[in-house]
Design an enzyme around this catalytic site. Structure first.
Site, short mmCIF file in Angstrom:
data_model
loop_
_atom_site.label_atom_id
_atom_site.label_comp_id
_atom_site.label_asym_id
_atom_site.label_seq_id
_atom_site.Cartn_x
_atom_site.Cartn_y
_atom_site.Cartn_z
CB SER A 139 -0.96 -0.03 1.19
OG SER A 139 -1.96 0.94 1.08
CG ASP B 92 -6.79 -2.44 -3.56
OD1 ASP B 92 -7.39 -1.68 -2.77
OD2 ASP B 92 -5.58 -2.71 -3.46
CG HIS C 246 -5.58 -2.42 0.31
ND1 HIS C 246 -4.90 -1.92 -0.79
CD2 HIS C 246 -4.98 -1.85 1.40
CE1 HIS C 246 -3.95 -1.10 -0.39
NE2 HIS C 246 -3.97 -1.05 0.93
#
Length: 307
Positions: A109, A239, A269
């Protein structure tokens, strides 16, 4: 499998919490891992122990402003500008180099966006030790489900110039992070996942996404060990936090000879925290990519991508 906890002091005196997942037998590879926004290195559940069980030693730290590296409320989200973020990563990497076994760098991320920036801009004397880079749902841009308005971004940047250390809560929707209700509950109840950033830190994160998604930051063909860039992307097609299509576009523009992009259809995610056996596929893919490149000669200019 054993773990070791500690503290790493960077050049300005700030101490960062560290944790290492050791292998039972002699390790085949080392992986330095960079966590994401409102996250810390102890949320990765079975991922790091699984890698360690396969012979990959994992080194991680709570980034400045996050997790156990926060010693008082005013430090929450106070990451500093991008230069500070990258310097902290460099400082930590220097504790594991030169490495007697192949070294890899991975980010999830926000940490994935930072890892991409590091592959492009990190000091050459450190990058030359990195055999390959791995990105899990990297933050190249916001998913449409999470993208803030243009007004919010502009107002935040303006106020941030005047009050860089002002804190602002940006709550992640746990329903977009994983389809596993156990993981959702875990993250919702974790006080160390505080969803708080400073305006300076948030502006830095936005700048990184802008530069990555617009092509201002690109990774060359010689970003790693032996003058070779080896890079792997994993991204869930559903996501709702980071943009799958922006990551794929960035990947497609890479000229690296050894590159691979894996789409996890229907996944969210946190690929390492999806339900049941679905996370196992991701963990196996990461481990296999690392271990395959751990037995390669350093000079692999002729290596072919697995597409």
């Amino acid at each position: 499998m054993a773990t070791e906890e500690g503290w790493h002091e960077v050049d300005d005196g700030k101490k960062l919490y560290t944790k290492t997942w050791k292998t039972a037998d002699p390790a085949k590879s080392r992986l330095v891992f960079i966590h994401g926004f409102s996250d810390h290195c102890n949320t990765y559940n079975t991922f790091f122990p699984t890698l360690a069980s396969k012979g990959i030693e994992v080194y991680a730290f709570d980034q400045r402003g996050w997790g156990r590296s926060v010693l008082k409320p005013s430090e929450k989200g106070n990451t500093g500008p991008t230069t500070r973020v990258l310097d902290d990563i460099t400082s930590f990497l220097r504790t594991v180099i030169p490495s007697p076994i192949p070294l890899f760098l991975m980010g999830h991320s926000m940490g994935g966006g930072e890892t991409l920036c590091y592959a492009a801009q990190g000091p050459a004397d450190v990058r030359k030790h990195i055999r390959g880079y791995l990105l899990e749902a990297p933050f190249v841009d916001f998913s449409p489900a999470s993208k803030p308005s243009v007004f919010t971004v502009k107002a935040g940047r303006l106020v941030g110039k005047l009050l860089p250390n002002r804190q602002m809560v940006n709550k992640l929707d746990v329903n977009l992070v994983s389809r596993d209700p156990v993981v959702q509950k875990q993250l919702e109840g974790d006080d160390l996942c505080h969803d708080t950033g400073t305006l300076q830190g948030l502006a830095g994160m936005l700048d990184r996404t802008d530069h990555l998604s617009s092509g201002k930051i690109m990774i060359g063909e010689e970003a790693g060990e032996g003058g070779v860039t080896r890079i792997w992307f994993g991204h869930g097609s559903e996501d709702g936090v980071t943009d799958y299509h922006a990551a794929k576009k960035f990947f497609d523009a890479l000229t690296a000879k050894d590159k691979e992009f894996k789409t996890y259809k229907g996944h969210y995610h946190r690929l390492h925290d999806e339900p049941g056996e679905e996370k196992k596929e991701f963990m196996d893919d990461v481990a296999n990519w690392i271990l395959t490149r751990s037995v390669e000669p350093v000079h692999t200019d002729a290596s072919k991508p697995k597409l």
